[in-house]
Design a protein around this motif. Structure first.
Motif, PDB file in Angstrom:
ATOM      1  N   PHE A 103       0.834  -1.195   0.000  1.00 54.39           N
ATOM      2  CA  PHE A 103       0.000   0.000   0.000  1.00 54.39           C
ATOM      3  C   PHE A 103       0.873   1.250   0.000  1.00 54.39           C
ATOM      4  O   PHE A 103       1.983   1.246   0.550  1.00 54.39           O
ATOM      5  N   PRO A 104       0.384   2.341  -0.594  1.00 50.41           N
ATOM      6  CA  PRO A 104       1.116   3.613  -0.514  1.00 50.41           C
ATOM      7  C   PRO A 104       1.398   3.951   0.946  1.00 50.41           C
ATOM      8  O   PRO A 104       0.490   3.931   1.779  1.00 50.41           O
ATOM      9  N   SER A 105       2.656   4.240   1.235  1.00 47.99           N
ATOM     10  CA  SER A 105       3.010   4.467   2.637  1.00 47.99           C
ATOM     11  C   SER A 105       4.360   5.164   2.739  1.00 47.99           C
ATOM     12  O   SER A 105       5.251   4.956   1.910  1.00 47.99           O
ATOM     13  N   ALA A 106       4.490   5.985   3.768  1.00 49.02           N
ATOM     14  CA  ALA A 106       5.774   6.604   4.080  1.00 49.02           C
ATOM     15  C   ALA A 106       6.570   5.765   5.065  1.00 49.02           C
ATOM     16  O   ALA A 106       7.706   6.096   5.417  1.00 49.02           O
ATOM     17  N   VAL A 107       5.975   4.658   5.506  1.00 42.06           N
ATOM     18  CA  VAL A 107       6.580   3.794   6.514  1.00 42.06           C
ATOM     19  C   VAL A 107       7.362   2.672   5.835  1.00 42.06           C
ATOM     20  O   VAL A 107       6.886   2.068   4.866  1.00 42.06           O
ATOM     21  N   ASP A 108       8.558   2.388   6.337  1.00 37.76           N
ATOM     22  CA  ASP A 108       9.355   1.274   5.825  1.00 37.76           C
ATOM     23  C   ASP A 108       8.715  -0.027   6.290  1.00 37.76           C
ATOM     24  O   ASP A 108       8.474  -0.221   7.485  1.00 37.76           O
ATOM     25  N   SER A 109       8.463  -0.925   5.359  1.00 34.85           N
ATOM     26  CA  SER A 109       7.810  -2.190   5.710  1.00 34.85           C
ATOM     27  C   SER A 109       8.762  -3.184   6.356  1.00 34.85           C
ATOM     28  O   SER A 109       8.332  -4.219   6.877  1.00 34.85           O
ATOM     29  N   GLY A 110      10.056  -2.911   6.310  1.00 36.68           N
ATOM     30  CA  GLY A 110      11.026  -3.768   6.984  1.00 36.68           C
ATOM     31  C   GLY A 110      11.368  -5.044   6.236  1.00 36.68           C
ATOM     32  O   GLY A 110      12.027  -5.933   6.797  1.00 36.68           O
ATOM     33  N   ASP A 111      10.943  -5.153   4.977  1.00 36.21           N
ATOM     34  CA  ASP A 111      11.210  -6.388   4.224  1.00 36.21           C
ATOM     35  C   ASP A 111      11.755  -6.069   2.828  1.00 36.21           C
ATOM     36  O   ASP A 111      11.430  -6.749   1.849  1.00 36.21           O
ATOM     37  N   THR A 112      12.597  -5.042   2.744  1.00 43.35           N
ATOM     38  CA  THR A 112      13.035  -4.553   1.440  1.00 43.35           C
ATOM     39  C   THR A 112      14.514  -4.826   1.158  1.00 43.35           C
ATOM     40  O   THR A 112      15.114  -4.182   0.302  1.00 43.35           O
ATOM     41  N   GLY A 113      15.098  -5.786   1.849  1.00 45.82           N
ATOM     42  CA  GLY A 113      16.510  -6.102   1.635  1.00 45.82           C
ATOM     43  C   GLY A 113      16.724  -7.005   0.425  1.00 45.82           C
ATOM     44  O   GLY A 113      15.844  -7.770   0.023  1.00 45.82           O
ATOM     45  N   TRP A 114      17.921  -6.913  -0.156  1.00 48.74           N
ATOM     46  CA  TRP A 114      18.280  -7.789  -1.275  1.00 48.74           C
ATOM     47  C   TRP A 114      18.367  -9.230  -0.800  1.00 48.74           C
ATOM     48  O   TRP A 114      18.901  -9.510   0.281  1.00 48.74           O
ATOM     49  N   HIS A 115      17.869 -10.161  -1.616  1.00 48.98           N
ATOM     50  CA  HIS A 115      17.859 -11.566  -1.208  1.00 48.98           C
ATOM     51  C   HIS A 115      17.676 -12.478  -2.414  1.00 48.98           C
ATOM     52  O   HIS A 115      17.365 -12.033  -3.517  1.00 48.98           O
ATOM     53  N   VAL A 116      17.853 -13.771  -2.165  1.00 43.95           N
ATOM     54  CA  VAL A 116      17.567 -14.829  -3.139  1.00 43.95           C
ATOM     55  C   VAL A 116      16.606 -15.793  -2.459  1.00 43.95           C
ATOM     56  O   VAL A 116      16.838 -16.202  -1.316  1.00 43.95           O
ATOM     57  N   LEU A 145       6.321   3.890  -9.675  1.00 41.70           N
ATOM     58  CA  LEU A 145       5.972   4.413  -8.352  1.00 41.70           C
ATOM     59  C   LEU A 145       5.291   3.373  -7.460  1.00 41.70           C
ATOM     60  O   LEU A 145       5.137   3.606  -6.262  1.00 41.70           O
ATOM     61  N   ASP A 146       4.866   2.265  -8.055  1.00 45.80           N
ATOM     62  CA  ASP A 146       4.002   1.314  -7.342  1.00 45.80           C
ATOM     63  C   ASP A 146       4.764   0.151  -6.716  1.00 45.80           C
ATOM     64  O   ASP A 146       4.302  -1.001  -6.747  1.00 45.80           O
ATOM     65  N   ALA A 147       5.929   0.431  -6.161  1.00 51.39           N
ATOM     66  CA  ALA A 147       6.738  -0.581  -5.474  1.00 51.39           C
ATOM     67  C   ALA A 147       7.085  -1.769  -6.355  1.00 51.39           C
ATOM     68  O   ALA A 147       6.955  -2.927  -5.946  1.00 51.39           O
ATOM     69  N   PRO A 148       7.551  -1.532  -7.592  1.00 48.79           N
ATOM     70  CA  PRO A 148       7.955  -2.670  -8.417  1.00 48.79           C
ATOM     71  C   PRO A 148       9.151  -3.392  -7.796  1.00 48.79           C
ATOM     72  O   PRO A 148      10.021  -2.758  -7.186  1.00 48.79           O
ATOM     73  N   THR A 149       9.177  -4.697  -7.930  1.00 42.83           N
ATOM     74  CA  THR A 149      10.312  -5.469  -7.442  1.00 42.83           C
ATOM     75  C   THR A 149      11.587  -4.991  -8.134  1.00 42.83           C
ATOM     76  O   THR A 149      11.621  -4.789  -9.345  1.00 42.83           O
ATOM     77  N   HIS A 201      17.013 -10.015  -5.780  1.00 40.79           N
ATOM     78  CA  HIS A 201      15.906  -9.068  -5.959  1.00 40.79           C
ATOM     79  C   HIS A 201      15.501  -8.503  -4.602  1.00 40.79           C
ATOM     80  O   HIS A 201      15.928  -8.999  -3.548  1.00 40.79           O
ATOM     81  N   ALA A 202      14.662  -7.462  -4.636  1.00 43.05           N
ATOM     82  CA  ALA A 202      14.248  -6.816  -3.387  1.00 43.05           C
ATOM     83  C   ALA A 202      12.945  -6.066  -3.600  1.00 43.05           C
ATOM     84  O   ALA A 202      12.648  -5.598  -4.708  1.00 43.05           O
ATOM     85  N   ALA A 203      12.185  -5.950  -2.525  1.00 50.17           N
ATOM     86  CA  ALA A 203      10.984  -5.109  -2.528  1.00 50.17           C
ATOM     87  C   ALA A 203      11.400  -3.661  -2.301  1.00 50.17           C
ATOM     88  O   ALA A 203      12.570  -3.358  -2.051  1.00 50.17           O
ATOM     89  N   GLN A 204      10.437  -2.748  -2.383  1.00 51.00           N
ATOM     90  CA  GLN A 204      10.699  -1.343  -2.067  1.00 51.00           C
ATOM     91  C   GLN A 204       9.409  -0.667  -1.609  1.00 51.00           C
ATOM     92  O   GLN A 204       8.316  -1.227  -1.743  1.00 51.00           O
ATOM     93  N   ARG A 205       9.572   0.539  -1.063  1.00 54.57           N
ATOM     94  CA  ARG A 205       8.423   1.283  -0.547  1.00 54.57           C
ATOM     95  C   ARG A 205       7.508   1.730  -1.684  1.00 54.57           C
ATOM     96  O   ARG A 205       7.962   2.075  -2.770  1.00 54.57           O
ATOM     97  N   HIS A 206       6.215   1.716  -1.429  1.00 52.91           N
ATOM     98  CA  HIS A 206       5.198   2.092  -2.406  1.00 52.91           C
ATOM     99  C   HIS A 206       5.007   3.607  -2.373  1.00 52.91           C
ATOM    100  O   HIS A 206       4.609   4.179  -1.356  1.00 52.91           O
ATOM    101  N   CYS A 207       5.269   4.257  -3.521  1.00 53.80           N
ATOM    102  CA  CYS A 207       5.141   5.715  -3.602  1.00 53.80           C
ATOM    103  C   CYS A 207       4.006   6.139  -4.525  1.00 53.80           C
ATOM    104  O   CYS A 207       3.879   7.331  -4.852  1.00 53.80           O
TER     105      CYS A 207
END
Length: 259
Positions: free
Chosen positions: A101-114, A152-156, A214-220
């Motif tokens: 969801f659009p948010s200014a809050v870090d979801s805490g799950d956006t680190g690089w990983h396999v 802007l929609d938090a693409p992987t 790959h990694a997630a990112q914040r939704h803007c």
């Protein structure tokens, strides 16, 4: 069955670690699936003031829209080309869904990983799940877009070519491989790679090498992002010996280990 991917797309998969398939499933199926998912989200789709969490994780779904989306002719053809005929297990449930969801809050799950392929000592511990150089258990990482996803929609986020570096990291670890967290701690040591974004219309699918970082990112953006990231399970580990005809997944690993 007619080939889903041309030779240029397969070579791109081997080199970059992923291929994008537009219209892999219909926008209608995506809409039906979103309606089902909203029933399990503690928020009102028509009232953005209720979108208070940056991400809501949903599980695996077996309803018809999800199964149809995962098993279109174009996807089955691509699975055959990338993983090998008879070497993959049809996807009969769709998930997991990190609905962002659009948010200014870090979801805490956006680190690089396999993503891992097989269970560790504790099958219930996600972070202890393991990855080995044969990609035991996992044929592909898949990203199914069930909503339109712009920049802007938090693409992987995807590190192009990183699957080659990860193969080299895994080779010395043998059959046991590394745990999800062990590998994650080694990723900062890898060479710098260009970044790509998994954008596209609802119905787009990214088929990724199982070793792709790959990694997630914040939704803007403005609208919730619906994406599933199920594995394509494999019937056996990949042959990396170089002594037999091979799939695109195997060829990428063989190239990585020979250079």
């Amino acid at each position: 069955m007619r080939d889903s991917l041309n030779s240029q797309q397969i070579q791109s998969f081997i080199t970059d670690g992923f291929v994008r398939i537009d219209n892999a499933f219909s926008a209608e199926l995506a809409s039906e699936a979103r309606n089902i998912l909203w029933n399990d989200i503690p928020a009102d789709p028509e009232d953005s003031s209720t979108w208070t969490q940056p991400v809501v994780w949903l599980g695996m779904y077996t309803q018809e829209p999800f199964i149809k989306a995962a098993n279109t002719n174009i996807l089955h053809g691509a699975f055959d080309q990338l993983v090998g005929k008879g070497k993959w297990i049809p996807c009969m449930s769709m998930g997991a869904f990190p609905v962002r969801f659009p948010s200014a809050v870090d979801s805490g799950d956006t680190g690089w990983h396999v993503d891992a392929g097989f269970a560790g000592d504790d099958p219930t511990d996600f972070f202890a799940a393991r990855i080995n150089v044969h990609s035991k258990g996992r044929g592909l990482l898949m990203l199914f877009l069930f909503s339109d996803v712009s920049k802007l929609d938090a693409p992987t986020r995807i590190l192009k070519g990183s699957h080659l570096d990860v193969a080299r990291l895994l080779e010395p670890e043998g059959e046991e491989g590394l745990s999800f967290m062990e590998l994650a701690t080694k990723l900062p040591e890898l060479p710098e790679r260009p970044e790509a974004l998994a954008t596209g219309k609802a119905g787009t699918v990214y088929l990724c090498h199982p070793f792709l970082v790959h990694a997630a990112q914040r939704h803007c953006g403005r609208e919730p992002k619906f994406m599933a990231q199920p594995p394509l399970l494999s019937r056996r580990g990949f042959d990396i010996s170089g002594n037999s005809p091979c799939s695109a997944v195997e060829e990428a690993i063989r190239i990585a280990l020979s250079t």
